[in-house]
Design a protein around this motif. Structure first.
Motif, PDB file in Angstrom:
ATOM      1  N   PHE A  40       4.535   7.252  13.383  1.00  0.00           N
ATOM      2  CA  PHE A  40       3.812   6.041  13.772  1.00  0.00           C
ATOM      3  C   PHE A  40       4.270   5.652  15.174  1.00  0.00           C
ATOM      4  O   PHE A  40       5.462   5.441  15.414  1.00  0.00           O
ATOM      5  CB  PHE A  40       4.082   4.915  12.773  1.00  0.00           C
ATOM      6  N   TYR A  41       3.315   5.572  16.099  1.00  0.00           N
ATOM      7  CA  TYR A  41       3.619   5.344  17.506  1.00  0.00           C
ATOM      8  C   TYR A  41       2.668   4.273  18.039  1.00  0.00           C
ATOM      9  O   TYR A  41       1.613   4.028  17.460  1.00  0.00           O
ATOM     10  CB  TYR A  41       3.445   6.668  18.261  1.00  0.00           C
ATOM     11  N   GLN A  42       3.037   3.653  19.140  1.00  0.00           N
ATOM     12  CA  GLN A  42       2.259   2.570  19.742  1.00  0.00           C
ATOM     13  C   GLN A  42       1.922   1.535  18.668  1.00  0.00           C
ATOM     14  O   GLN A  42       2.797   1.125  17.927  1.00  0.00           O
ATOM     15  CB  GLN A  42       1.027   3.139  20.456  1.00  0.00           C
ATOM     16  N   ASP A  43       0.673   1.066  18.590  1.00  0.00           N
ATOM     17  CA  ASP A  43       0.307   0.075  17.577  1.00  0.00           C
ATOM     18  C   ASP A  43       0.325   0.646  16.156  1.00  0.00           C
ATOM     19  O   ASP A  43       0.246  -0.097  15.187  1.00  0.00           O
ATOM     20  CB  ASP A  43      -1.076  -0.518  17.868  1.00  0.00           C
ATOM     21  N   GLY A  44       0.467   1.944  16.033  1.00  0.00           N
ATOM     22  CA  GLY A  44       0.562   2.564  14.713  1.00  0.00           C
ATOM     23  C   GLY A  44       1.750   2.074  13.907  1.00  0.00           C
ATOM     24  O   GLY A  44       1.731   2.098  12.679  1.00  0.00           O
ATOM     25  N   VAL A  45       2.791   1.595  14.598  1.00  0.00           N
ATOM     26  CA  VAL A  45       3.965   1.083  13.876  1.00  0.00           C
ATOM     27  C   VAL A  45       3.609  -0.135  13.028  1.00  0.00           C
ATOM     28  O   VAL A  45       4.315  -0.451  12.073  1.00  0.00           O
ATOM     29  CB  VAL A  45       5.138   0.750  14.835  1.00  0.00           C
ATOM     30  N   LEU A  46       2.520  -0.791  13.346  1.00  0.00           N
ATOM     31  CA  LEU A  46       2.114  -1.970  12.570  1.00  0.00           C
ATOM     32  C   LEU A  46       1.679  -1.594  11.149  1.00  0.00           C
ATOM     33  O   LEU A  46       1.629  -2.447  10.273  1.00  0.00           O
ATOM     34  CB  LEU A  46       1.006  -2.727  13.300  1.00  0.00           C
ATOM     35  N   ASN A  47       1.418  -0.319  10.901  1.00  0.00           N
ATOM     36  CA  ASN A  47       1.120   0.158   9.551  1.00  0.00           C
ATOM     37  C   ASN A  47       2.296  -0.047   8.613  1.00  0.00           C
ATOM     38  O   ASN A  47       2.131  -0.113   7.403  1.00  0.00           O
ATOM     39  CB  ASN A  47       0.794   1.663   9.566  1.00  0.00           C
ATOM     40  N   THR A  48       3.503  -0.130   9.149  1.00  0.00           N
ATOM     41  CA  THR A  48       4.721  -0.128   8.340  1.00  0.00           C
ATOM     42  C   THR A  48       5.298  -1.517   8.121  1.00  0.00           C
ATOM     43  O   THR A  48       6.360  -1.653   7.525  1.00  0.00           O
ATOM     44  CB  THR A  48       5.783   0.763   8.996  1.00  0.00           C
ATOM     45  N   ASN A  49       4.614  -2.536   8.574  1.00  0.00           N
ATOM     46  CA  ASN A  49       5.083  -3.913   8.414  1.00  0.00           C
ATOM     47  C   ASN A  49       4.899  -4.345   6.963  1.00  0.00           C
ATOM     48  O   ASN A  49       3.780  -4.458   6.480  1.00  0.00           O
ATOM     49  CB  ASN A  49       4.297  -4.824   9.363  1.00  0.00           C
ATOM     50  N   HIS A  50       6.007  -4.592   6.266  1.00  0.00           N
ATOM     51  CA  HIS A  50       5.925  -4.972   4.851  1.00  0.00           C
ATOM     52  C   HIS A  50       5.342  -6.375   4.647  1.00  0.00           C
ATOM     53  O   HIS A  50       5.126  -6.781   3.518  1.00  0.00           O
ATOM     54  CB  HIS A  50       7.303  -4.861   4.198  1.00  0.00           C
ATOM     55  N   LEU A  51       5.099  -7.093   5.717  1.00  0.00           N
ATOM     56  CA  LEU A  51       4.479  -8.414   5.595  1.00  0.00           C
ATOM     57  C   LEU A  51       2.955  -8.340   5.638  1.00  0.00           C
ATOM     58  O   LEU A  51       2.294  -9.356   5.471  1.00  0.00           O
ATOM     59  CB  LEU A  51       5.009  -9.357   6.679  1.00  0.00           C
ATOM     60  N   ASN A  52       2.403  -7.132   5.867  1.00  0.00           N
ATOM     61  CA  ASN A  52       0.947  -6.974   5.799  1.00  0.00           C
ATOM     62  C   ASN A  52       0.493  -7.332   4.392  1.00  0.00           C
ATOM     63  O   ASN A  52       1.022  -6.807   3.412  1.00  0.00           O
ATOM     64  CB  ASN A  52       0.536  -5.525   6.098  1.00  0.00           C
ATOM     65  N   SER A  53      -0.460  -8.218   4.300  1.00  0.00           N
ATOM     66  CA  SER A  53      -0.953  -8.667   2.993  1.00  0.00           C
ATOM     67  C   SER A  53      -2.478  -8.690   2.995  1.00  0.00           C
ATOM     68  O   SER A  53      -3.094  -9.744   3.159  1.00  0.00           O
ATOM     69  CB  SER A  53      -0.417 -10.066   2.679  1.00  0.00           C
ATOM     70  N   PRO A  54      -3.097  -7.523   2.804  1.00  0.00           N
ATOM     71  CA  PRO A  54      -4.563  -7.514   2.791  1.00  0.00           C
ATOM     72  C   PRO A  54      -5.096  -8.258   1.575  1.00  0.00           C
ATOM     73  O   PRO A  54      -4.401  -8.416   0.567  1.00  0.00           O
ATOM     74  CB  PRO A  54      -4.899  -6.025   2.725  1.00  0.00           C
ATOM     75  N   ALA A  55      -6.327  -8.704   1.676  1.00  0.00           N
ATOM     76  CA  ALA A  55      -6.986  -9.377   0.553  1.00  0.00           C
ATOM     77  C   ALA A  55      -7.041  -8.435  -0.647  1.00  0.00           C
ATOM     78  O   ALA A  55      -7.015  -7.207  -0.491  1.00  0.00           O
ATOM     79  CB  ALA A  55      -8.394  -9.801   0.960  1.00  0.00           C
ATOM     80  N   SER A  56      -7.113  -8.997  -1.824  1.00  0.00           N
ATOM     81  CA  SER A  56      -7.066  -8.196  -3.047  1.00  0.00           C
ATOM     82  C   SER A  56      -8.219  -7.200  -3.156  1.00  0.00           C
ATOM     83  O   SER A  56      -8.101  -6.197  -3.853  1.00  0.00           O
ATOM     84  CB  SER A  56      -7.046  -9.104  -4.272  1.00  0.00           C
ATOM     85  N   ASP A  57      -9.325  -7.451  -2.460  1.00  0.00           N
ATOM     86  CA  ASP A  57     -10.453  -6.522  -2.527  1.00  0.00           C
ATOM     87  C   ASP A  57     -10.475  -5.540  -1.351  1.00  0.00           C
ATOM     88  O   ASP A  57     -11.427  -4.803  -1.181  1.00  0.00           O
ATOM     89  CB  ASP A  57     -11.778  -7.287  -2.616  1.00  0.00           C
ATOM     90  N   GLU A  58      -9.398  -5.517  -0.539  1.00  0.00           N
ATOM     91  CA  GLU A  58      -9.298  -4.591   0.589  1.00  0.00           C
ATOM     92  C   GLU A  58      -8.309  -3.475   0.263  1.00  0.00           C
ATOM     93  O   GLU A  58      -7.390  -3.650  -0.533  1.00  0.00           O
ATOM     94  CB  GLU A  58      -8.809  -5.325   1.850  1.00  0.00           C
ATOM     95  N   PHE A  59      -8.497  -2.356   0.908  1.00  0.00           N
ATOM     96  CA  PHE A  59      -7.603  -1.211   0.752  1.00  0.00           C
ATOM     97  C   PHE A  59      -6.256  -1.548   1.388  1.00  0.00           C
ATOM     98  O   PHE A  59      -6.190  -2.000   2.531  1.00  0.00           O
ATOM     99  CB  PHE A  59      -8.229   0.019   1.419  1.00  0.00           C
TER     100      PHE A  59
END
Length: 129
Positions: A40-59
């Motif tokens: 994960f490089y550049q903005d790709g590192v944001l994939n690994t943020n454990h605070l990401n909380s997508p809506a329950s109907d999102e992947f």
């Protein structure tokens, strides 16, 4: 069969690139190929943020990366410099910077560009998203 390095350069949400990287990785592994690591490089590192909380109907892409690791043992490596610039810290980086909080946890790990270069030397293909 081929050995791949997957480089993810875009954030989880906002474009389809990270999702495409995940789908490519999953399809490659299911087809019998191997993946040396997902970097994960550049903005790709944001994939690994454990605070990401997508809506329950999102992947939930972060959870999908974790499940991919759990199923296939694929290394999930964050570029430490890119991550720190974007506020993604592991517990050890938080301690080194005298911060009480962190937002990246296992199975994601921090690594440098050297890890990417070494992986490229051993892989058959580098695929960037």
């Amino acid at each position: 069969m081929s050995k791949f390095i997957i480089q993810v350069n875009s954030a989880s949400y906002g474009s389809a690139a990270s999702y495409s990287a995940y789908r490519f990785a999953k399809a490659a592994l299911e087809s019998g190929h191997s993946i040396e690591k997902i970097f994960f490089y550049q903005d790709g590192v944001l994939n690994t943020n454990h605070l990401n909380s997508p809506a329950s109907d999102e992947f939930d892409l972060k959870q999908a990366w974790i499940e991919l690791h759990n199923q296939y043992g694929t290394a999930l490596v964050n570029c430490v410099s890119a991550a720190l610039r974007r506020g993604v810290l592991s517990e050890s980086e938080a301690k080194e910077n005298n911060l009480s909080q962190w937002n990246m946890q296992a199975p994601f790990i921090m690594g440098g560009l050297g890890e990417l270069v070494i992986g490229i030397e051993t892989a058959d293909r580098l695929v960037c998203f």
